[in-house]
Design a protein around this motif. Structure first.
Motif, short mmCIF file in Angstrom:
data_model
loop_
_atom_site.label_atom_id
_atom_site.label_comp_id
_atom_site.label_asym_id
_atom_site.label_seq_id
_atom_site.Cartn_x
_atom_site.Cartn_y
_atom_site.Cartn_z
N THR A 1 -7.44 3.66 -0.81
CA THR A 1 -6.06 3.42 -0.61
C THR A 1 -5.54 2.84 -2.01
OG1 THR A 1 -6.43 2.54 1.55
CG2 THR A 1 -4.40 1.64 0.74
N THR B 1 -10.76 2.70 2.61
CA THR B 1 -9.90 3.37 3.49
C THR B 1 -9.00 2.24 4.33
OG1 THR B 1 -11.59 5.06 3.39
CG2 THR B 1 -9.89 4.75 5.23
N TRP B 2 -7.70 2.47 4.54
CA TRP B 2 -6.84 1.89 5.28
C TRP B 2 -7.01 1.97 6.68
CZ3 TRP B 2 -2.79 3.35 8.57
CH2 TRP B 2 -2.24 2.46 9.39
N ARG B 3 -7.07 1.01 7.67
CA ARG B 3 -7.46 1.30 9.08
C ARG B 3 -6.21 0.80 9.73
NH1 ARG B 3 -12.31 4.44 8.59
NH2 ARG B 3 -13.48 3.23 7.01
N ASP B 4 -5.69 1.41 10.86
CA ASP B 4 -4.49 0.97 11.60
C ASP B 4 -4.95 0.08 12.81
OD1 ASP B 4 -2.32 0.55 12.62
OD2 ASP B 4 -1.70 2.57 13.21
N ARG C 1 1.00 -1.19 -0.13
CA ARG C 1 -0.03 0.14 -0.02
C ARG C 1 0.80 0.94 0.04
NH1 ARG C 1 -3.94 -2.95 4.45
NH2 ARG C 1 -5.15 -4.00 2.93
N LYS D 1 -2.05 5.79 1.60
CA LYS D 1 -3.27 5.79 2.42
C LYS D 1 -4.31 6.94 2.51
CE LYS D 1 -0.63 2.25 4.44
NZ LYS D 1 0.08 1.74 5.82
N ARG D 2 -5.05 7.14 1.93
CA ARG D 2 -5.98 8.62 1.94
C ARG D 2 -7.33 8.27 2.72
NH1 ARG D 2 -1.46 9.54 0.35
NH2 ARG D 2 -1.13 10.32 -1.58
N GLU E 1 -3.13 -6.22 7.17
CA GLU E 1 -2.01 -6.60 6.46
C GLU E 1 -1.89 -7.92 6.89
OE1 GLU E 1 -2.31 -3.66 8.10
OE2 GLU E 1 -1.55 -2.23 6.71
N SER F 1 -13.79 -0.29 4.60
CA SER F 1 -12.55 -0.59 5.22
C SER F 1 -11.56 -1.61 4.35
CB SER F 1 -12.62 -1.20 6.57
OG SER F 1 -12.99 -0.21 7.43
N ALA F 2 -10.21 -1.17 4.12
CA ALA F 2 -9.44 -2.23 3.65
C ALA F 2 -9.04 -3.39 4.60
CB ALA F 2 -8.12 -1.69 3.14
#
Length: 140
Positions: free
Chosen positions: A15, A37-40, A7, A10-11, A56, A52-53
């Protein structure tokens, strides 16, 4: 066969990633990707259904029939807290609810020529399976 999705952008609403396929001991650029959208997740990020993406990780990939799309498509197996994550055609984040779209990132926040790149990727996966190889994707 090893597929690596890195990735790179990450906007807030999408993503962008870079898809590489391992060949001759190195990863070779194949195409771009678009996800929601990428989420941590590692630091408390929460999944928002359909926006949500995926986390990983390394996932097995097989091709199976998708009743939703009416086509044989790659699907990722064992994605925590997600189901039915496919690699399919589409152009914007509105075209995915967590799945990975493939194409070329020639427009901001989009991928183009998605059907062409999906066809090429499916061909590579089928060829690997015909050789008796497992197919994996690592997302980072």
């Amino acid at each position: 066969m090893e597929i690596v999705l890195t990735r790179i952008a990450k906007r807030k609403t999408y993503t962008i990633g870079r898809l590489e396929i391992e060949g001759a001991g190195e990863n070779l650029y194949f195409c771009d990707t678009l996800e929601p959208t990428w989420r941590d997740y590692a630091h408390g990020g929460r999944k928002v259904k359909g926006r949500s993406a995926i986390p990983e990780g390394r996932y097995a990939v097989v091709i199976s029939w998708s009743p939703k799309f009416g086509a044989w498509l790659p699907i990722l197996l064992g994605v925590p807290n997600f189901s039915g994550i496919r690699i399919h055609a589409g152009n914007t984040a509105a075209d995915t609810q967590g799945c990975i779209l493939v194409g070329k990132n020639k427009l901001v926040g989009q991928v183009v020529d998605s059907r062409i790149w999906l066809h090429r990727l499916k061909k590579k996966i089928v060829e690997a399976k015909d050789r008796g190889e497992a197919v994996w994707i690592t997302i980072k």
